[in-house]
Design a protein around this motif. Structure first.
Motif, PDB file in Angstrom:
ATOM      1  N   ALA A 102       7.093   0.145  10.577  1.00  0.00           N
ATOM      2  CA  ALA A 102       7.542   1.484  10.206  1.00  0.00           C
ATOM      3  C   ALA A 102       7.074   1.851   8.798  1.00  0.00           C
ATOM      4  N   LEU A 103       7.184   0.921   7.870  1.00  0.00           N
ATOM      5  CA  LEU A 103       6.740   1.205   6.501  1.00  0.00           C
ATOM      6  C   LEU A 103       5.217   1.247   6.401  1.00  0.00           C
ATOM      7  N   GLU A 104       4.557   0.392   7.131  1.00  0.00           N
ATOM      8  CA  GLU A 104       3.085   0.381   7.083  1.00  0.00           C
ATOM      9  C   GLU A 104       2.519   1.710   7.555  1.00  0.00           C
ATOM     10  N   ARG A 105       3.167   2.334   8.522  1.00  0.00           N
ATOM     11  CA  ARG A 105       2.698   3.632   9.005  1.00  0.00           C
ATOM     12  C   ARG A 105       2.822   4.708   7.941  1.00  0.00           C
ATOM     13  N   ARG A 106       3.648   4.469   6.940  1.00  0.00           N
ATOM     14  CA  ARG A 106       3.786   5.398   5.811  1.00  0.00           C
ATOM     15  C   ARG A 106       2.940   4.964   4.613  1.00  0.00           C
ATOM     16  N   GLY A 107       2.110   3.950   4.820  1.00  0.00           N
ATOM     17  CA  GLY A 107       1.283   3.460   3.723  1.00  0.00           C
ATOM     18  C   GLY A 107       2.018   2.527   2.786  1.00  0.00           C
ATOM     19  N   LEU A 108       3.138   1.952   3.267  1.00  0.00           N
ATOM     20  CA  LEU A 108       3.984   1.112   2.420  1.00  0.00           C
ATOM     21  C   LEU A 108       4.143  -0.291   3.006  1.00  0.00           C
ATOM     22  N   GLY A 109       3.097  -0.786   3.664  1.00  0.00           N
ATOM     23  CA  GLY A 109       3.137  -2.125   4.210  1.00  0.00           C
ATOM     24  C   GLY A 109       3.009  -3.176   3.135  1.00  0.00           C
ATOM     25  N   TYR A 110       3.075  -4.422   3.552  1.00  0.00           N
ATOM     26  CA  TYR A 110       3.037  -5.529   2.587  1.00  0.00           C
ATOM     27  C   TYR A 110       1.764  -5.529   1.754  1.00  0.00           C
ATOM     28  N   GLU A 111       0.620  -5.325   2.390  1.00  0.00           N
ATOM     29  CA  GLU A 111      -0.639  -5.368   1.649  1.00  0.00           C
ATOM     30  C   GLU A 111      -0.706  -4.283   0.590  1.00  0.00           C
ATOM     31  N   GLN A 112      -0.199  -3.093   0.910  1.00  0.00           N
ATOM     32  CA  GLN A 112      -0.189  -2.015  -0.078  1.00  0.00           C
ATOM     33  C   GLN A 112       0.794  -2.285  -1.211  1.00  0.00           C
ATOM     34  N   LEU A 113       1.982  -2.780  -0.863  1.00  0.00           N
ATOM     35  CA  LEU A 113       2.986  -3.056  -1.891  1.00  0.00           C
ATOM     36  C   LEU A 113       2.557  -4.211  -2.793  1.00  0.00           C
ATOM     37  N   LYS A 114       1.850  -5.165  -2.218  1.00  0.00           N
ATOM     38  CA  LYS A 114       1.390  -6.307  -3.007  1.00  0.00           C
ATOM     39  C   LYS A 114       0.413  -5.881  -4.104  1.00  0.00           C
ATOM     40  N   GLU A 115      -0.285  -4.782  -3.895  1.00  0.00           N
ATOM     41  CA  GLU A 115      -1.226  -4.309  -4.909  1.00  0.00           C
ATOM     42  C   GLU A 115      -0.504  -3.841  -6.171  1.00  0.00           C
ATOM     43  N   VAL A 116       0.697  -3.304  -6.024  1.00  0.00           N
ATOM     44  CA  VAL A 116       1.447  -2.850  -7.201  1.00  0.00           C
ATOM     45  C   VAL A 116       2.420  -3.911  -7.694  1.00  0.00           C
ATOM     46  N   ASN A 117       2.737  -4.905  -6.847  1.00  0.00           N
ATOM     47  CA  ASN A 117       3.663  -5.968  -7.242  1.00  0.00           C
ATOM     48  C   ASN A 117       3.283  -7.244  -6.510  1.00  0.00           C
ATOM     49  N   PRO A 118       2.435  -8.083  -7.119  1.00  0.00           N
ATOM     50  CA  PRO A 118       1.987  -9.313  -6.435  1.00  0.00           C
ATOM     51  C   PRO A 118       3.119 -10.267  -6.081  1.00  0.00           C
ATOM     52  N   LYS A 119       4.282 -10.132  -6.734  1.00  0.00           N
ATOM     53  CA  LYS A 119       5.400 -11.043  -6.483  1.00  0.00           C
ATOM     54  C   LYS A 119       6.350 -10.539  -5.396  1.00  0.00           C
TER      55      LYS A 119
END
Length: 410
Positions: A102-119
């Motif tokens: 659901a979040l990935e479809r909004r551009g907020l998947g793990y890979e995208q979030l990891k770019e702004v917060n690697p932890k």
């Protein structure tokens, strides 16, 4: 001593959830974590689900989201997505408690979030998980227990099949296991600087909690010279789990003068203590049994004797008796009257209506020399939107007003 910082003070989790899976973060908010529930403008319809409804709000919401803060972000708009990224930059974890992706479809998947917060630790909790032939099937909580083999079909007097009364397992234990795994990921991320992604299914958790029966059936597929029953049963294989307790006598429920008790003298020493205290050593002499795990299975003559004996005292008298003579006898309560049990009242004092909107059970963990924080009332939709965005992102009043005018904050 009441420490000012709770055990999980300083831990921040962003939660996107629908219905019950949001319970995963409740364990953590009860321990002091800052859980921010991000909702769409229409809110999570958990507030209208199931029963009872307390002052217009479901108990399911009042318990599941106590102690959390709610903000509204319209993730259909790019600026809403950017604000979600900003929140995730300084968070420990994001929990997706809904259908996977659901979040990935909004551009907020793990890979995208990891770019702004690697932890960042990204956890998804769903019904059947992210793999397997059932992964996209719609479902509700009972489904995970029927899938796992926990709920046998029951028929009423007219022959209609019914769901029997029993506690839900999967929808409660999966969030608990998820909270445990989430903390493991956060601990490692704080040590290594590297986050991770994890997922779990409520159906898997329901099956996992029935490991004893499932693994027993698998063990019984092996030859009988390799896998037997207990020596006290002459090595005869019993049915797995509580099904194998049906014929038990020294480990069985009995009717007292005012209710029921559970008698558990499966060890020979406890059985002797019981008989001696009642001046009924004739029972022990006749049926001494094995040293361990002996339930006097199928001994109806002894069962009749015990049935008559247990009817002579009240449940409270039998509990006092068992405690005094060192033989295990337990109360048999139900979900309605267990709150009146003195052990319950000592260990699980309910949160009050004034504190959390209705009487609720506390987290069953006690820290020595400190009290856990009392959770705040479950939030209304977006109740803390301005508070969170100004506190965590430093947005000004004018900026918040502009975002609200654009409909991003609902």
């Amino acid at each position: 001593m009441n420490r000012k910082t709770p055990p999980l003070g300083g831990l921040r989790i962003i939660e996107s959830s629908l219905l019950g899976p949001g319970f995963l973060t409740t364990f953590l908010s009860d321990l002091g974590a800052d859980v921010i529930k991000v909702e769409p403008p229409q809110g999570d319809y958990i507030r209208q689900m199931t029963w009872p409804i307390v002052n217009g709000v479901s108990l399911l919401h009042l318990h599941t989201h106590r102690g959390k803060r709610s903000i509204v972000l319209d993730l259909r708009q790019p600026e809403g997505v950017e604000l979600y990224f900003d929140l995730a930059r300084n968070a420990d974890a994001v929990v997706e408690a809904m259908r996977p992706g659901a979040l990935e479809r909004r551009g907020l998947g793990y890979e995208q979030l990891k770019e702004v917060n690697p932890k960042i630790v990204f956890a998804t909790i769903s019904g059947y998980g992210m793999t397997g032939p059932y992964k996209d099937m719609p479902s509700h909580g009972i489904a995970y227990d029927t899938w796992a083999g926990l709920i046998p079909p029951t028929y009423d007097d007219e022959g209609f099949c019914r769901i029997p009364e029993m506690p839900n397992i999967g929808i409660n234990i999966a969030p608990l296991i998820g909270a445990f795994a989430l903390l493991a990921g956060i601990i490692r991320a704080r040590e290594t600087g590297e986050g991770c992604r994890l997922e779990l299914a409520q159906s898997d958790a329901a099956a996992y909690m029935d490991w004893y029966r499932i693994e027993t059936w698998k063990a019984y597929e092996r030859p009988e010279d390799e896998v037997t029953g207990n020596p006290s049963d002459d090595y005869e294989r019993r049915a797995p789990g509580l099904a194998g307790m049906w014929e038990g006598v020294r480990y069985q429920m009995y009717e007292s003068s005012d209710g029921h008790v559970l008698f558990m003298a499966s060890e020979q020493a406890f059985w002797r203590n019981f008989c001696e205290a009642l001046d009924r050593m004739d029972l022990f002499d006749r049926w001494p049994g094995s040293k361990y795990a002996d339930h006097a299975r199928g001994n109806l003559e002894l069962q009749r004797e015990l049935r008559d004996i247990f009817r002579t005292k009240s449940s409270a008298e039998w509990l006092e008796f068992g405690d005094r003579v060192n033989t295990p006898i337990a109360p048999v309560n139900n979900a309605k009257n267990v709150v009146d049990d003195p052990q319950f009242q000592d260990r699980l004092p309910l949160f009050s209506v004034d504190q959390v909107g209705c009487e609720q059970l506390p987290l069953p963990v006690k820290f020595f020399d400190e009290e856990l924080p009392t959770p705040t009332h479950a939030p209304t939709v977006g109740q803390q939107t301005e508070e969170v965005l100004s506190e965590l992102l430093g947005l000004s009043g004018d900026r918040l007003a502009a975002l609200r005018d654009q409909g991003i904050l609902g």
